[in-house]
Structures are given as C-alpha cells and as structure tokens.
Design an enzyme around this catalytic site. Structure first.
Site, PDB file in Angstrom:
ATOM      1  N   HIS A 115       0.812  -1.222   0.000  1.00  0.00           N
ATOM      2  CA  HIS A 115       0.000   0.000   0.000  1.00  0.00           C
ATOM      3  C   HIS A 115       0.845   1.272   0.000  1.00  0.00           C
ATOM      4  O   HIS A 115       0.334   2.351   0.280  1.00  0.00           O
ATOM      5  CB  HIS A 115      -0.952   0.008   1.206  1.00  0.00           C
ATOM      6  CG  HIS A 115      -2.052  -1.004   1.079  1.00  0.00           C
ATOM      7  ND1 HIS A 115      -2.837  -1.402   2.133  1.00  0.00           N
ATOM      8  CD2 HIS A 115      -2.494  -1.713   0.008  1.00  0.00           C
ATOM      9  CE1 HIS A 115      -3.727  -2.302   1.720  1.00  0.00           C
ATOM     10  NE2 HIS A 115      -3.517  -2.524   0.447  1.00  0.00           N
ATOM     11  N   SER A 183      -7.210  -6.697   9.999  1.00  0.00           N
ATOM     12  CA  SER A 183      -8.622  -7.002  10.217  1.00  0.00           C
ATOM     13  C   SER A 183      -9.207  -7.838   9.084  1.00  0.00           C
ATOM     14  O   SER A 183     -10.295  -8.379   9.216  1.00  0.00           O
ATOM     15  CB  SER A 183      -9.405  -5.696  10.326  1.00  0.00           C
ATOM     16  OG  SER A 183      -9.239  -4.949   9.140  1.00  0.00           O
TER      17      SER A 183
HETATM   18  P1  NAD Z   1      -7.021  -2.368  10.568  1.00  0.00           P
HETATM   19  O1  NAD Z   1      -6.860  -1.128  11.385  1.00  0.00           O
HETATM   20  O2  NAD Z   1      -8.235  -2.552   9.731  1.00  0.00           O
HETATM   21  O3  NAD Z   1      -6.985  -3.612  11.579  1.00  0.00           O
HETATM   22  C1  NAD Z   1      -6.050  -3.673  12.600  1.00  0.00           C
HETATM   23  C2  NAD Z   1      -6.084  -5.087  13.174  1.00  0.00           C
HETATM   24  O4  NAD Z   1      -5.030  -5.187  14.117  1.00  0.00           O
HETATM   25  C3  NAD Z   1      -7.382  -5.442  13.905  1.00  0.00           C
HETATM   26  O5  NAD Z   1      -7.805  -6.728  13.462  1.00  0.00           O
HETATM   27  C4  NAD Z   1      -6.975  -5.462  15.383  1.00  0.00           C
HETATM   28  O6  NAD Z   1      -7.680  -6.463  16.119  1.00  0.00           O
HETATM   29  C5  NAD Z   1      -5.511  -5.818  15.291  1.00  0.00           C
HETATM   30  N1  NAD Z   1      -4.708  -5.306  16.385  1.00  0.00           N
HETATM   31  C6  NAD Z   1      -4.784  -4.093  16.997  1.00  0.00           C
HETATM   32  N2  NAD Z   1      -3.858  -3.972  17.939  1.00  0.00           N
HETATM   33  C7  NAD Z   1      -3.153  -5.146  17.933  1.00  0.00           C
HETATM   34  C8  NAD Z   1      -2.045  -5.626  18.680  1.00  0.00           C
HETATM   35  N3  NAD Z   1      -1.465  -4.901  19.638  1.00  0.00           N
HETATM   36  N4  NAD Z   1      -1.580  -6.875  18.402  1.00  0.00           N
HETATM   37  C9  NAD Z   1      -2.153  -7.637  17.434  1.00  0.00           C
HETATM   38  N5  NAD Z   1      -3.197  -7.225  16.682  1.00  0.00           N
HETATM   39  C10 NAD Z   1      -3.691  -5.991  16.938  1.00  0.00           C
HETATM   40  O7  NAD Z   1      -5.711  -2.484   9.749  1.00  0.00           O
HETATM   41  P2  NAD Z   1      -5.370  -3.232   8.392  1.00  0.00           P
HETATM   42  O8  NAD Z   1      -6.007  -4.569   8.388  1.00  0.00           O
HETATM   43  O9  NAD Z   1      -3.893  -3.117   8.263  1.00  0.00           O
HETATM   44  O10 NAD Z   1      -6.058  -2.369   7.232  1.00  0.00           O
HETATM   45  C11 NAD Z   1      -6.129  -0.983   7.279  1.00  0.00           C
HETATM   46  C12 NAD Z   1      -5.564  -0.204   6.104  1.00  0.00           C
HETATM   47  O11 NAD Z   1      -5.099   1.055   6.640  1.00  0.00           O
HETATM   48  C13 NAD Z   1      -4.386  -0.801   5.425  1.00  0.00           C
HETATM   49  O12 NAD Z   1      -4.631  -0.665   4.087  1.00  0.00           O
HETATM   50  C14 NAD Z   1      -3.168   0.058   5.808  1.00  0.00           C
HETATM   51  O13 NAD Z   1      -2.453   0.433   4.643  1.00  0.00           O
HETATM   52  C15 NAD Z   1      -3.726   1.296   6.410  1.00  0.00           C
HETATM   53  N6  NAD Z   1      -3.082   1.667   7.701  1.00  0.00           N
HETATM   54  C16 NAD Z   1      -1.723   1.582   7.874  1.00  0.00           C
HETATM   55  C17 NAD Z   1      -1.127   1.921   9.112  1.00  0.00           C
HETATM   56  C18 NAD Z   1       0.385   1.835   9.281  1.00  0.00           C
HETATM   57  O14 NAD Z   1       1.116   2.019   8.316  1.00  0.00           O
HETATM   58  N7  NAD Z   1       0.893   1.530  10.479  1.00  0.00           N
HETATM   59  C19 NAD Z   1      -1.922   2.338  10.163  1.00  0.00           C
HETATM   60  C20 NAD Z   1      -3.328   2.427   9.947  1.00  0.00           C
HETATM   61  C21 NAD Z   1      -3.875   2.074   8.725  1.00  0.00           C
END
Ligand code: NAD
Length: 239
Positions: A115, A183
């Site tokens: 992404h 997720s």
């Molecule tokens: P999401 O936010 O939809 O899901 C996050 C998942 O992580 C959830 O299932 C939750 O239960 C789990 N989670 C939360 N805290 C946790 C922990 N401490 N240990 C283990 N699991 C944990 O994120 P996604 O599925 O990556 O999709 C979201 C989209 O948003 C992606 O396309 C991504 O590119 C983008 N995004 C990226 C970032 C980043 O770069 N760090 C942050 C937010 C969103």
C-alpha cells in the site's frame, strides 16, 4: 524446519504497540477523518491541502515511534529462515524496514509495501518514485516533469496495490502463510488467506482477537503482537 516457503502479511495491528494508530477504531475514523476525505484520488483532487496535511502529520509521527518486539522478531526470523520468505505489509510506516536494517535478512527474503510508503512520494505525471522524508506542499512541484506534482506514495482506496503479481506468485508457492494484526477488511490483501489455502499452505492468524475471517485459518494465536509474534517465531525456528 518443517516449512520452506513462507509468506507473512502484516497490518496496522503490528505497529499499534509502537504508537501508530490502527485504522478501524471503534469510531470508524482514521485520526479523526473519514477515509473518503483523505485516502482517495478524489479527495486529493478536491482538497490537496487536507490530504497532504494528513500524510505530512503521519510522516512526521514516524520520528516519534520505533519498531517493537514483533517487528524485531520477524527480522530475526528473516535472518535465520532458510527458504523463501516474502513479508508483505499493508503498513505505510517504515517500522519493518528499520527492524531489518538492524538485523540483515538472509538472501531469500523480500519485503513489499503493497500500500506504499509514507517516506516516499511519486510524480502525478510520470509515476516516478523518490524518497521524501519531509512535508509535501499542497501543490508540490515534481522534479520529474514540468507539469507534474508530487503526491504521497500511498495506494489510495480505488487504486491498485503494488506488486500484486509478485505477491500472488509467492503465495502460490508458499507452504506457510501467517497473517498478523490485520482485520481482513481491505481487499485484495483480505483474500490472500484463501489463495494460500488453495496452494495447500498451512494458515495462521495472529491478532488481538479473532477477525471475521478467522475460520479460514488453521490456527489462531490471540493476544498482543509484541508477545504473540516473538513466541510464535521462537517455536517456528525451534521446528
Ligand atoms: P485495521 O486497522 O483494519 O486492523 C487492525 C487489526 O489489528 C485489527 O484486526 C486489530 O484487532 C488488530 N490489532 C490491533 N492492535 C493489535 C495488537 N497490539 N496486536 C495484534 N493485533 C492488533 O488495519 P489493516 O487490516 O492493516 O487495514 C487498514 C488499512 O489502513 C491498510 O490498508 C493500511 O495500509 C492502512 N493503515 C496503515 C497503518 C500503518 O502504516 N501503520 C496504520 C493504519 C492504517
């Protein structure tokens, strides 16, 4: 080691304990914004200031966070894994990159940011990518084309993720697929587990809690990534 070809998919959950907010918080907002307002090509066309500002703030935030024990455990795994290992992240932060810079991987390792990456920008005319550690102006001129602008090197909703062919090929050849901290709500990444099952791979989900697609996994490991991932990696390396 029992498995040879490994594909790991990571999502926002692996970076949550580093202090990077996840996306689908209970309010459905991402840092106070609806995704339609900040993470689509239409949003950028309508309000480039808002979109650049949103990503500028997230880019600046990277200076305040560090890789956590889960990123480091995957870097250790990459250093010691004897087969092919593709790490596909949906995250646009650079926390995996920093962990692997400290612990260099074995030759069969590859990291793909499907992404995009916050620390890169690309030209709206040529698509050329460049490193961009600083803020982007709303109308940031592109160094690559006189009529081009620089935009965040981020795959917005409605755009095609990067390197899908390479990812599909690795999943088709893998015998172990692990999904960490995602997720399973955003396609095509959400469909990777089905592709891995089709390829005959063992499938594992590591997450705080079972996701809506958890029944597609042979094994579920539930708890914080900083505890679950290092323990899982130790077991995997112990065979
Ligand atoms: P999401 O936010 O939809 O899901 C996050 C998942 O992580 C959830 O299932 C939750 O239960 C789990 N989670 C939360 N805290 C946790 C922990 N401490 N240990 C283990 N699991 C944990 O994120 P996604 O599925 O990556 O999709 C979201 C989209 O948003 C992606 O396309 C991504 O590119 C983008 N995004 C990226 C970032 C980043 O770069 N760090 C942050 C937010 C969103």
């Amino acid at each position: 080691m029992r498995h040879r070809n490994l594909v790991i998919l990571t999502g926002a959950g692996i970076s949550a304990e580093s202090g990077v907010p996840t996306f689908r918080a209970d309010d459905g907002l991402w840092l106070g914004h609806r995704i339609e307002d900040v993470a689509t090509p239409g949003a950028f066309a309508r309000d480039p200031s808002l979109v650049q500002d949103f990503y500028n703030r997230r880019r600046r935030q990277l200076a305040e966070v560090r890789p956590n024990a889960a990123h480091h455990a995957l870097a250790d795994l990459a250093a010691r894994w004897e087969g092919d290992f593709l790490l596909v992240t949906q995250n646009v932060d650079d926390l995996h990159d920093r962990a692997h810079a400290l612990t260099p991987p074995a030759p069969g390792f590859e990291l793909i940011h499907m992404h995009g990456e916050l620390l890169k920008a690309h030209c709206t005319r040529t698509g050329r990518v460049c490193d961009w550690p600083d803020d982007l102006e709303p109308q940031q001129p592109s160094p690559h084309h006189p009529l081009g602008l620089l935009r965040p090197h981020i795959v917005w909703f409605g755009e095609m993720p990067f390197m899908l062919e390479r990812i599909d090929a690795a999943i088709a050849a893998c015998d172990l697929f692990i999904s960490i901290g995602t997720s399973g709500a955003v396609y095509p990444a959400a469909g990777f587990v089905q592709q891995a099952r089709f390829a005959g791979a063992r499938t594992v989900e590591i997450n705080l809690e079972p996701t809506p697609g958890s029944r597609l996994f042979d094994q579920g490991v539930y708890g914080p990534a900083t505890q679950m991932v290092p323990a899982f990696v130790n077991n995997l390396l112990a065979g």
